[in-house]
Design a protein around this motif. Structure first.
Motif, PDB file in Angstrom:
ATOM      1  N   ARG A  78       0.835  -1.202   0.000  1.00 56.46           N
ATOM      2  CA  ARG A  78       0.000   0.000   0.000  1.00 56.46           C
ATOM      3  C   ARG A  78       0.873   1.256   0.000  1.00 56.46           C
ATOM      4  O   ARG A  78       0.604   2.234  -0.705  1.00 56.46           O
ATOM      5  CB  ARG A  78      -0.940  -0.039   1.203  1.00 56.46           C
ATOM      6  CG  ARG A  78      -1.585   1.265   1.549  1.00 56.46           C
ATOM      7  CD  ARG A  78      -2.597   1.740   0.514  1.00 56.46           C
ATOM      8  NE  ARG A  78      -2.863   3.155   0.762  1.00 56.46           N
ATOM      9  CZ  ARG A  78      -2.751   4.113  -0.127  1.00 56.46           C
ATOM     10  NH1 ARG A  78      -2.392   3.852  -1.368  1.00 56.46           N
ATOM     11  NH2 ARG A  78      -3.007   5.364   0.188  1.00 56.46           N
TER      12      ARG A  78
ATOM     13  N   LEU B  30      -5.623  -3.309  -4.640  1.00 52.95           N
ATOM     14  CA  LEU B  30      -5.512  -2.197  -3.703  1.00 52.95           C
ATOM     15  C   LEU B  30      -6.171  -0.974  -4.327  1.00 52.95           C
ATOM     16  O   LEU B  30      -6.042  -0.735  -5.529  1.00 52.95           O
ATOM     17  CB  LEU B  30      -4.045  -1.889  -3.382  1.00 52.95           C
ATOM     18  CG  LEU B  30      -3.225  -3.020  -2.759  1.00 52.95           C
ATOM     19  CD1 LEU B  30      -1.778  -2.577  -2.560  1.00 52.95           C
ATOM     20  CD2 LEU B  30      -3.834  -3.459  -1.431  1.00 52.95           C
TER      21      LEU B  30
ATOM     22  N   THR C 273      -7.498   3.347  -3.538  1.00 53.68           N
ATOM     23  CA  THR C 273      -7.497   4.509  -2.640  1.00 53.68           C
ATOM     24  C   THR C 273      -8.895   4.854  -2.180  1.00 53.68           C
ATOM     25  O   THR C 273      -9.074   5.615  -1.245  1.00 53.68           O
ATOM     26  CB  THR C 273      -6.905   5.735  -3.361  1.00 53.68           C
ATOM     27  OG1 THR C 273      -7.693   6.010  -4.524  1.00 53.68           O
ATOM     28  CG2 THR C 273      -5.465   5.491  -3.775  1.00 53.68           C
TER      29      THR C 273
ATOM     30  N   ARG D 158      -7.232   2.283   1.404  1.00 50.98           N
ATOM     31  CA  ARG D 158      -6.707   3.230   2.381  1.00 50.98           C
ATOM     32  C   ARG D 158      -7.817   3.831   3.227  1.00 50.98           C
ATOM     33  O   ARG D 158      -7.561   4.546   4.186  1.00 50.98           O
ATOM     34  CB  ARG D 158      -5.910   4.341   1.704  1.00 50.98           C
ATOM     35  CG  ARG D 158      -6.751   5.335   0.930  1.00 50.98           C
ATOM     36  CD  ARG D 158      -5.901   6.454   0.346  1.00 50.98           C
ATOM     37  NE  ARG D 158      -5.277   7.235   1.388  1.00 50.98           N
ATOM     38  CZ  ARG D 158      -5.853   8.249   2.036  1.00 50.98           C
ATOM     39  NH1 ARG D 158      -7.111   8.585   1.763  1.00 50.98           N
ATOM     40  NH2 ARG D 158      -5.201   8.924   2.951  1.00 50.98           N
TER      41      ARG D 158
END
Length: 253
Positions: free
Chosen positions: A120, A180, A182, A204
């Motif tokens: 990340r 992954l 955001t 995140r």
């Protein structure tokens, strides 16, 4: 003061076999990946070879797609549209009931939480458009060797479509990948990941209650708030091992 540039977004019309489907707000990078990813995510194609051609005209603001398969515009446009939340507003044809009918995800790969936190961080450090503007979303896939591919867009769901498009165009196997992002993991974000078959989604930020419920049902691991030494494990499939001495939030019920 160090001022960043403004992020770009443009209205771009998606045209399938001569029929205008919708106008989307997109960032003009990797639009071919977006077209493949969006059409796959929404069930218009099953694999990259279902598309004969993609012609992008940035001046006209159009993406013209020719499908090898039959496109029944009446059936498509009669389906109820669900408008997605957030920047770069999009549209999905899948309801939560539809997503529950997707195949459950199967993968035996597992990873330490420390590895996801490390990736990340690398993702953030290599998101060039975000670093330039401070206002972009990104999506990233990590393969079994640790290699990363990143796509960015003004819309979080657009960025995920772009990375899925890259994956299907390169015949990548979903069970071997980590996604992954955001952006917030909402139900439409979860549906895109589930349609492709990602076993692990890391963000995140947060996941919505509806997304977590679907992830549990479809056997997908969702990890939120991947920041520094923080993390929230929303689901537990055994694919992420907590090897970091941090307090994890309780599962969302």
């Amino acid at each position: 003061m160090n001022r960043k540039g403004c992020p770009d977004e443009y209205p771009i019309s998606l045209i399938i076999n001569g029929y205008e489907m919708a106008v989307f707000q997109l960032t003009k990078y990797d639009l071919d990946d977006w077209a493949y990813g969006y059409l796959f995510s929404e069930g218009f194609i099953q694999e990259a070879s279902d598309i004969e051609s993609v012609i992008i005209n940035e001046e006209m603001g159009t993406i013209n797609v020719a499908l090898r398969t039959h496109f029944d515009e009446d059936q498509v446009f009669s389906k109820k549209k669900h408008y997605t939340a957030g920047c770069g507003r999009g549209v999905t044809f899948f309801s939560m009931t539809d997503v529950k009918n997707f195949d459950k995800v199967a993968s035996s790969n597992s990873y330490p939480l420390s590895y996801l936190l490390k990736k990340r961080s690398e993702f953030a450090q290599n998101s060039s458009l975000y670093l330039e503007t401070g206002g972009m979303h990104g999506a990233c896939i990590v393969d079994e060797t640790g290699n990363m591919t990143i796509r960015e867009d003004i819309g979080r769901h657009n960025a995920v479509d772009k990375i899925i498009g890259h994956a299907i165009r390169n015949c990548l196997q979903p069970e071997r990948l980590i996604l992954l992002t955001t952006g917030r993991v909402s139900y439409e974000m979860l549906s895109k990941a589930a349609k492709f078959g990602f076993p692990i989604i890391g963000s995140r930020t947060a996941a919505t209650k509806q997304a977590v419920q679907l992830a549990k049902y479809l056997n997908i691991e969702v990890i939120g708030y991947l920041r520094g030494k923080m993390a929230t494990i929303y689901t537990s499939t055994g694919r992420v091992e907590n090897d970091v001495n941090i307090e994890l939030a309780a599962e969302m019920h």
